[in-house]
Design a protein around this motif. Sequence first.
Motif, PDB file in Angstrom:
ATOM      1  N   GLU A 104      15.266  52.227 107.622  1.00  0.00           N
ATOM      2  CA  GLU A 104      15.715  52.878 106.389  1.00  0.00           C
ATOM      3  C   GLU A 104      16.815  52.052 105.742  1.00  0.00           C
ATOM      4  O   GLU A 104      17.730  51.598 106.427  1.00  0.00           O
ATOM      5  CB  GLU A 104      16.236  54.274 106.699  1.00  0.00           C
ATOM      6  CG  GLU A 104      16.729  55.036 105.498  1.00  0.00           C
ATOM      7  CD  GLU A 104      17.221  56.428 105.861  1.00  0.00           C
ATOM      8  OE1 GLU A 104      18.430  56.655 105.739  1.00  0.00           O
ATOM      9  OE2 GLU A 104      16.382  57.252 106.276  1.00  0.00           O
TER      10      GLU A 104
ATOM     11  N   GLU B 264       6.794  46.984  98.305  1.00  0.00           N
ATOM     12  CA  GLU B 264       5.411  46.603  98.608  1.00  0.00           C
ATOM     13  C   GLU B 264       5.364  45.296  99.398  1.00  0.00           C
ATOM     14  O   GLU B 264       4.614  45.176 100.364  1.00  0.00           O
ATOM     15  CB  GLU B 264       4.603  46.466  97.315  1.00  0.00           C
ATOM     16  CG  GLU B 264       4.342  47.793  96.640  1.00  0.00           C
ATOM     17  CD  GLU B 264       3.689  47.652  95.275  1.00  0.00           C
ATOM     18  OE1 GLU B 264       3.466  46.515  94.798  1.00  0.00           O
ATOM     19  OE2 GLU B 264       3.419  48.705  94.665  1.00  0.00           O
TER      20      GLU B 264
ATOM     21  N   ASN C  65       6.613  45.973 103.038  1.00  0.00           N
ATOM     22  CA  ASN C  65       5.989  47.114 103.713  1.00  0.00           C
ATOM     23  C   ASN C  65       6.924  48.322 103.853  1.00  0.00           C
ATOM     24  O   ASN C  65       7.103  48.870 104.946  1.00  0.00           O
ATOM     25  CB  ASN C  65       5.441  46.685 105.083  1.00  0.00           C
ATOM     26  CG  ASN C  65       4.423  47.665 105.623  1.00  0.00           C
ATOM     27  OD1 ASN C  65       3.689  48.293 104.860  1.00  0.00           O
ATOM     28  ND2 ASN C  65       4.375  47.811 106.927  1.00  0.00           N
ATOM     29  N   TYR C  66       7.507  48.722 102.728  1.00  0.00           N
ATOM     30  CA  TYR C  66       8.372  49.907 102.666  1.00  0.00           C
ATOM     31  C   TYR C  66       7.838  50.860 101.607  1.00  0.00           C
ATOM     32  O   TYR C  66       7.125  50.456 100.689  1.00  0.00           O
ATOM     33  CB  TYR C  66       9.805  49.522 102.270  1.00  0.00           C
ATOM     34  CG  TYR C  66      10.635  48.954 103.387  1.00  0.00           C
ATOM     35  CD1 TYR C  66      11.529  49.753 104.078  1.00  0.00           C
ATOM     36  CD2 TYR C  66      10.526  47.622 103.754  1.00  0.00           C
ATOM     37  CE1 TYR C  66      12.307  49.241 105.100  1.00  0.00           C
ATOM     38  CE2 TYR C  66      11.292  47.100 104.781  1.00  0.00           C
ATOM     39  CZ  TYR C  66      12.179  47.911 105.446  1.00  0.00           C
ATOM     40  OH  TYR C  66      12.936  47.400 106.470  1.00  0.00           O
ATOM     41  N   LYS C  67       8.249  52.108 101.716  1.00  0.00           N
ATOM     42  CA  LYS C  67       8.025  53.091 100.653  1.00  0.00           C
ATOM     43  C   LYS C  67       9.367  53.264  99.941  1.00  0.00           C
ATOM     44  O   LYS C  67      10.397  53.492 100.582  1.00  0.00           O
ATOM     45  CB  LYS C  67       7.561  54.431 101.229  1.00  0.00           C
ATOM     46  CG  LYS C  67       7.354  55.482 100.159  1.00  0.00           C
ATOM     47  CD  LYS C  67       6.925  56.803 100.730  1.00  0.00           C
ATOM     48  CE  LYS C  67       6.780  57.805  99.594  1.00  0.00           C
ATOM     49  NZ  LYS C  67       6.526  59.141 100.086  1.00  0.00           N
TER      50      LYS C  67
ATOM     51  N   HIS D 239      11.922  53.372 103.013  1.00  0.00           N
ATOM     52  CA  HIS D 239      11.498  53.769 104.366  1.00  0.00           C
ATOM     53  C   HIS D 239      10.423  52.794 104.837  1.00  0.00           C
ATOM     54  O   HIS D 239       9.442  52.560 104.126  1.00  0.00           O
ATOM     55  CB  HIS D 239      10.911  55.187 104.379  1.00  0.00           C
ATOM     56  CG  HIS D 239      11.942  56.256 104.271  1.00  0.00           C
ATOM     57  ND1 HIS D 239      12.797  56.586 105.283  1.00  0.00           N
ATOM     58  CD2 HIS D 239      12.262  57.067 103.245  1.00  0.00           C
ATOM     59  CE1 HIS D 239      13.594  57.555 104.888  1.00  0.00           C
ATOM     60  NE2 HIS D 239      13.298  57.860 103.645  1.00  0.00           N
ATOM     61  N   LYS D 240      10.621  52.236 106.024  1.00  0.00           N
ATOM     62  CA  LYS D 240       9.657  51.301 106.593  1.00  0.00           C
ATOM     63  C   LYS D 240       8.365  52.018 106.909  1.00  0.00           C
ATOM     64  O   LYS D 240       8.354  53.104 107.499  1.00  0.00           O
ATOM     65  CB  LYS D 240      10.228  50.672 107.871  1.00  0.00           C
ATOM     66  CG  LYS D 240       9.380  49.600 108.489  1.00  0.00           C
ATOM     67  CD  LYS D 240       9.401  48.356 107.652  1.00  0.00           C
ATOM     68  CE  LYS D 240       8.664  47.213 108.349  1.00  0.00           C
ATOM     69  NZ  LYS D 240       8.399  46.120 107.449  1.00  0.00           N
ATOM     70  N   LEU D 241       7.237  51.436 106.481  1.00  0.00           N
ATOM     71  CA  LEU D 241       5.932  52.015 106.768  1.00  0.00           C
ATOM     72  C   LEU D 241       5.449  51.517 108.137  1.00  0.00           C
ATOM     73  O   LEU D 241       5.787  50.421 108.554  1.00  0.00           O
ATOM     74  CB  LEU D 241       4.918  51.619 105.687  1.00  0.00           C
ATOM     75  CG  LEU D 241       5.251  52.116 104.274  1.00  0.00           C
ATOM     76  CD1 LEU D 241       4.272  51.540 103.265  1.00  0.00           C
ATOM     77  CD2 LEU D 241       5.261  53.627 104.214  1.00  0.00           C
ATOM     78  N   ALA D 242       4.653  52.342 108.796  1.00  0.00           N
ATOM     79  CA  ALA D 242       4.161  51.981 110.136  1.00  0.00           C
ATOM     80  C   ALA D 242       3.141  50.878 110.076  1.00  0.00           C
ATOM     81  O   ALA D 242       2.521  50.588 109.124  1.00  0.00           O
ATOM     82  CB  ALA D 242       3.544  53.198 110.792  1.00  0.00           C
TER      83      ALA D 242
END
Length: 76
Positions: free
Chosen positions: A32, A52, A55-57, A73-76
């Motif tokens: 985060e 993008e 790889n975050y939202k 927020h880091k995406l999985a």
Amino acid sequence: MSAAEVDALEAAGCSDNPLVKLVSYLKSGLPEVRVKARKSILPPQLAVLLAEKYNYKFTILADKGEAYEAVFHKLA
């Protein structure tokens, strides 16, 4: 370090540039990253592109006219 905060409300010199800090935090893969920014310093469209790329939202939490608070927020 599990989370970080970047304050881009005021422009800074090269050694303390908030955009450089933000990219560094995103590259490191923190789960985060919270941001307080002026739209003239970090436009939301640029933040979306950075999210993008790394790889975050990206989510705006509060829009304050010329400024905003947001979180990556880091995406999985």
